[in-house]
Structure formats: structure tokens, C-alpha cells
Motif scaffolding. Sequence first.
Motif, PDB file in Angstrom:
ATOM      1  N   TRP A  72       0.427  70.420 -45.934  1.00 35.35           N
ATOM      2  CA  TRP A  72       1.060  70.819 -44.674  1.00 35.35           C
ATOM      3  C   TRP A  72       1.277  69.612 -43.766  1.00 35.35           C
ATOM      4  N   PHE A  73       0.362  68.672 -43.782  1.00 35.89           N
ATOM      5  CA  PHE A  73       0.476  67.501 -42.920  1.00 35.89           C
ATOM      6  C   PHE A  73       1.622  66.608 -43.376  1.00 35.89           C
ATOM      7  N   TRP A  74       1.818  66.486 -44.703  1.00 32.78           N
ATOM      8  CA  TRP A  74       2.906  65.649 -45.194  1.00 32.78           C
ATOM      9  C   TRP A  74       4.251  66.350 -45.041  1.00 32.78           C
ATOM     10  N   LEU A  75       4.349  67.601 -45.450  1.00 30.91           N
ATOM     11  CA  LEU A  75       5.624  68.302 -45.418  1.00 30.91           C
ATOM     12  C   LEU A  75       6.057  68.618 -43.995  1.00 30.91           C
ATOM     13  N   GLY A  76       5.090  68.903 -43.115  1.00 27.83           N
ATOM     14  CA  GLY A  76       5.434  69.256 -41.735  1.00 27.83           C
ATOM     15  C   GLY A  76       5.828  68.076 -40.880  1.00 27.83           C
ATOM     16  N   LYS A  77       5.317  66.891 -41.225  1.00 30.69           N
ATOM     17  CA  LYS A  77       5.596  65.654 -40.490  1.00 30.69           C
ATOM     18  C   LYS A  77       5.536  65.905 -38.970  1.00 30.69           C
ATOM     19  N   TRP A  78       6.629  65.555 -38.256  1.00 29.55           N
ATOM     20  CA  TRP A  78       6.641  65.744 -36.813  1.00 29.55           C
ATOM     21  C   TRP A  78       7.132  67.135 -36.420  1.00 29.55           C
ATOM     22  N   GLU A  79       7.808  67.837 -37.333  1.00 30.15           N
ATOM     23  CA  GLU A  79       8.443  69.108 -36.982  1.00 30.15           C
ATOM     24  C   GLU A  79       7.430  70.138 -36.486  1.00 30.15           C
ATOM     25  N   LYS A  80       6.227  70.141 -37.012  1.00 28.64           N
ATOM     26  CA  LYS A  80       5.231  71.128 -36.579  1.00 28.64           C
ATOM     27  C   LYS A  80       4.840  70.907 -35.124  1.00 28.64           C
ATOM     28  N   TYR A  81       4.808  69.660 -34.683  1.00 29.49           N
ATOM     29  CA  TYR A  81       4.503  69.370 -33.281  1.00 29.49           C
ATOM     30  C   TYR A  81       5.708  69.671 -32.395  1.00 29.49           C
ATOM     31  N   GLN A  82       6.889  69.387 -32.895  1.00 26.91           N
ATOM     32  CA  GLN A  82       8.099  69.660 -32.115  1.00 26.91           C
ATOM     33  C   GLN A  82       8.247  71.151 -31.848  1.00 26.91           C
ATOM     34  N   LYS A  83       7.891  71.964 -32.836  1.00 27.26           N
ATOM     35  CA  LYS A  83       8.009  73.412 -32.678  1.00 27.26           C
ATOM     36  C   LYS A  83       7.071  73.942 -31.601  1.00 27.26           C
ATOM     37  N   LEU A  84       5.864  73.391 -31.548  1.00 27.21           N
ATOM     38  CA  LEU A  84       4.875  73.851 -30.571  1.00 27.21           C
ATOM     39  C   LEU A  84       4.960  73.098 -29.255  1.00 27.21           C
ATOM     40  N   GLY A  85       5.692  71.994 -29.221  1.00 23.72           N
ATOM     41  CA  GLY A  85       5.943  71.320 -27.959  1.00 23.72           C
ATOM     42  C   GLY A  85       4.885  70.353 -27.505  1.00 23.72           C
ATOM     43  N   ALA A  86       3.933  69.979 -28.362  1.00 22.69           N
ATOM     44  CA  ALA A  86       2.882  69.044 -27.963  1.00 22.69           C
ATOM     45  C   ALA A  86       2.446  68.233 -29.173  1.00 22.69           C
ATOM     46  N   ASP A  87       1.854  67.059 -28.926  1.00 24.86           N
ATOM     47  CA  ASP A  87       1.419  66.218 -30.031  1.00 24.86           C
ATOM     48  C   ASP A  87      -0.068  66.366 -30.331  1.00 24.86           C
ATOM     49  N   VAL A  88      -0.685  67.423 -29.819  1.00 26.04           N
ATOM     50  CA  VAL A  88      -2.029  67.830 -30.209  1.00 26.04           C
ATOM     51  C   VAL A  88      -1.988  69.335 -30.471  1.00 26.04           C
TER      52      VAL A  88
END
Length: 623
Positions: A115-131
Motif C-alpha cells: 500500500w505504501f509503494w502503490l499509494g505513493k502520494w495519492e493517499k495523502y492527497q485524497k485525505l488532504g494531509a501529509d500525516v
Amino acid sequence: MASFARDILLSRSLHCRTVFPFLRRQLWFYAGRFLLALAMFAWTGSREVAGMVLRKDVLVFVLYCFTLFILFRLFKLKQQFDITCSSAIFSVFPTANPVSYVMGTNLGFTIGMEWFWLGKWEKYQKLGADVICIRSLFSSVPEFTVANAGAIKKISMDRTTYKKPTAMYSMLKFFGNNMVTTEDEEWKRHRKVASPSFHQKAYPLVWERTSSIINNMMCHEGWNDLKSGESFTINHVHNLTTKVALVVIAEAGFGLRMDWAEHIKGQPTPGSQLKGEAEHAASLARWGGWFWKREEMSVQQSLRIVATNAILRAVLPKILFWIPSTHLWAVDRAFGNLDVHLGNIVSTRRHLISSGTDYEEVEIDDGFDTGDRHVERVQKVDLFGALIKSALDCEAGPVSGRLNDREVIGNLFIFLLAGHETTANSLAFTFANLALNPRCQDKMFEEILAVCGGEDPTFENYGQLKYTLACYNESIRLFPPVNIIPKVAVLGSWLRHYHHHEGVFKDVWIPVGSKIMLDVVGLHYNPHYWTDPHAYIPERFLKISADQKDAFFPFAGGPRACIGRRFTEVESVCAMAKFVRSYRILPGDGTGASLLSLQRRLLQAKQVITLTPVDCPITFQRR
């Protein structure tokens, strides 16, 4: 289940008092009937009478208990969601659990390492925060993934609040404790002894060994017989880089001589060196002799098998190496033999170093362009000898600062694993990126010609090959060897992060005991630090800002930063300069294929323990 749980967690109108009283009444009702059945059985001694009462009640009672537990956990999680982090996701199981290894990533149910490799930055962009806060139903410990450079720097530097979860690295204690498996004062002891091993004298040796190995490979594999314009294709370039990295770490790290001709000619294939040993183990097993006869391998054979199968030994329990499998038997035998060989080598090198007789015979060019060479005895400067010498120096101090032989061997194994696996993967990805970006490859070639002219690159040229190093750094930014670095919070603290949807910085509370995952992939693809983060642009490392330095994290950071960073950089720059100087790197079997299809094939990666290329055919064309 996952959607029902998410609805409860996101609900603002559902409270415990609306559900729990009903469940509590039902629970007491069935508990009373259960006690009544037990009393009837004790009074009459008849199972039939008690069974009339318990026929359906036991199952219903268990279901109610389970429902009560689930709802209690959901309401508890809802309270924790509200007070920990506004950017949170829910999962039934915690990350990196056995269920996720079987089922993979299924958001809302399991979260696997991929999940960490495939999601890259998109998972943070979707939730709106970098934590991101991850809460799971079957774990009371909150988990946080971090892709903010400032927050990651704070966590890396603050070793009082954030510790390394050493239990997660226990599988790397094959031969003894080492720098990776220890923390606090014990780690300082290992670091103090190991640090002098990576001294300035070691890096010219790394370059010289890498250059010599590649020359040897080109001679024995027939590369030098190619004429200008002729080419050949390696079906998976990772096989080539694996062999190069293994021989380099064996010679520069362990002081062992491993001639390329010892390997099977042609394209190297992982596990091919196991063939002879595995067949011999199979013949012994067929006659039942394997259980009492264990023929020794050479240290070079053992080293090759251990280097290419360390992950297999780390993941599988020891008992599985007794099942009828010739491959597993060969691996188990290699680990046992390497342990014996390293113990003998440590004892021998200790004696030679302490007596001042740790020398080797090498051929030295006379320097008059006559081709004449003479043999000269020089002192060994490999990592193995430097580590033993440092351990001997520390023995003059207090007992608490010493390393025993098992710990010396344990650290040597970590050098082998890191110097072989990660370097091989990084070089393979770099070749793939150069094949897909001919502009960058041409610019690297021009730099090599400008710096080295018509001569073979030497270590003196290393500091001038800035663009070559930038190409390597950009490749490991896009494909970091290690995707996440785990930490655990031993003290509660506030962590500042950036909320992209609102455009403001916020503080998130990290409770005691929280699991923290420094998301290297998310950080390397964070557009706040890297413009067009998915593009291969080596020029960004020629003029790198302070924020970008903090956001470049393939070697970790802080006191626990990778001790072998310079080692792998010198080895990789030498290898790249040698290959690009003489050969043009092209995508293999790419005739008529679009750039997008080539990228999907050559840059496909899988997450094992390190990020590994899946299928990367490369064509080398003689310049």
C-alpha cells in the motif's frame, strides 16, 4: 463489516447510550439462562434437561458477546478518531499483519506493505494531509504514516521520544546482534566499533574492486568482443547488478577473491549457483544421508547462496528448512557453513591484525605503459579487517564498549545484506531509467568524457562526476530501496504537519505506544518538495534546496542514518561510469513499443523486504 464500521466511526449522532443498554439487557438475560441450565444439570445430572435450555442459547450468547465487543471497539475508535487526527482511515486489521500478507491490501479490511509503494502520494492527497492516522478494530495501538519532511526530521533526531522497534528486526539476528537489531546504549556500542570501518581509505578500494570486477565480467562474458553498433540484450538486468554487487561486497567488504569466471557464463540467474549444492543435497537426502553427513561448501559458495537467499531465511521459520526441499536444504547448509567460515576468518584476522601481519599480495602496474606488473605485499583495508581492528582497539577500553566475535559477524552480515540487496536493486532501476531517458544518458556520457577523457574512470574522478551521482540519486528517489522506516513513540508528543485542503499547518497528538511509519515513498513523491515528482529529472540534485535535502530519505537520517551510504554511492557511480562510457543503454525488446508501455514493463516493482524490479530487459549497444 468495513462499511458498517466506517459508518459508525463517521457518525456524529450515534452514541453508546442508544445501543449499549439493549445489548446489556440481552447479555444478562442469556447469562441468566446459561446459569439456570448449569444449575439444572447439577441438580438432576441429566444432560437432556440442561440441553433443552442451552440448545440455542450458547450460540446466541456468544454472538451477543462478540457484537458487544465489536461495538465497544468501534465507539472507542470513534472517540480516538476525534481527538487524534482529522485525516484518518479505518481498517479491520492493523498494517503488516499475517492477514495482509495473504489477502494483500483491501482498504477498510487489511493494509499490506505494498500500500505504501502503490499509494505513493495519492493517499495523502485524497485525505488532504501529509500525516495519516490508521485505526484498526483488532488493535488498540494507533498507527501514523508520515510524509512530511519536517516531521520526519524531528522523529529521526529525537531518539528520546521515538525509538526503533527492535522486535521487528529480530529476524536479522542470523549470526548475532548488530547495528540494525539494537537500540540505545547497545546500539551506540555497535556504532562506535563499526563506524571506523567506513574510513576514507576504504572508498578507493571500493572503486578499484568495482572497476576490476566489471572489466573481468566484460572479458569473460564476451562484451569486449562486440564491435561498434553491435548489441545484446539481458533479459533481466537485475541479475547482472546482483552479481556485480555480490562480488564487490565479497572483495571490498570481506576481503575474499571471487573471480567472475567462477560463476556460470552467460546471463546470471538467481539461484543458479545453488544447482550443484542442491543436487548434492538431494542425492544425500534420497539415501537418507543428509541427516548425518553435511559436506562443507567453500566460503565463496556459502556467501553467494546466503546473499541471494537471506530474505527467504528471514521470512520462513527454521522448522521449514527440514522439509524435503533441496533448495531449502542448500540454503540452510550455506548459512551453517558461512557461520563456521566467518568464525574461523575472524579468529585468523584477529591474530594477523594484532601481530601486524595482515597483508595480501596484489599485482601493481609498473607505470611505464609496458604492461609489466609486479607482485607487492600491501596491508588489507577491507571492511572486515577494519571492523576487527576497530573491535581490537575497543578491547583496550572498558568491557561495556567491546564487541564479541558473534557481534562482529552479525554486523558483517548486515553489511553483506545491505551492500548486496539494496545496491543491486538501485543499480537495476537506474539502468532502466537511463534506458527510458536517452537525454539524461547522453548528458551523463558527455560528463564522463569531459572528466575522464579517453581513460578509464578512477576514484580521483568521483568528485567530478556530479551528474552521474545525480542520476543515481534521482533513481533512488523514485524507487527507494526501503519504503518505510518504523518507529514507536515511547512518550506522548505533538507532531506538526501540513493540511493541504485547508492550506495550514496543524498539530497532531501522538499517544504513547503509537506505531509510526516514516513513509519514504510518500515523502519522495510529495509535490510540496519535488516539482513533477513522477518525472525522472536528475538536474534537481545539482542544485538541491535545504527542504529537498530533508525530503530525500533513502538512507534514513539523524544518528541512525545509513553508515554505508558513501560505499554504495562510490560503487554505483563507478559501475554507471564504466557501462555508460562504453555502451549505450536501451530498453530491451522495445521495438515499436510506446514509451508508456516500456515504462510499465521496465519500471514495474514489487515490495519484498526491499523494493525489487520485476522484469527489466535491457539492451547494451557498443558505442
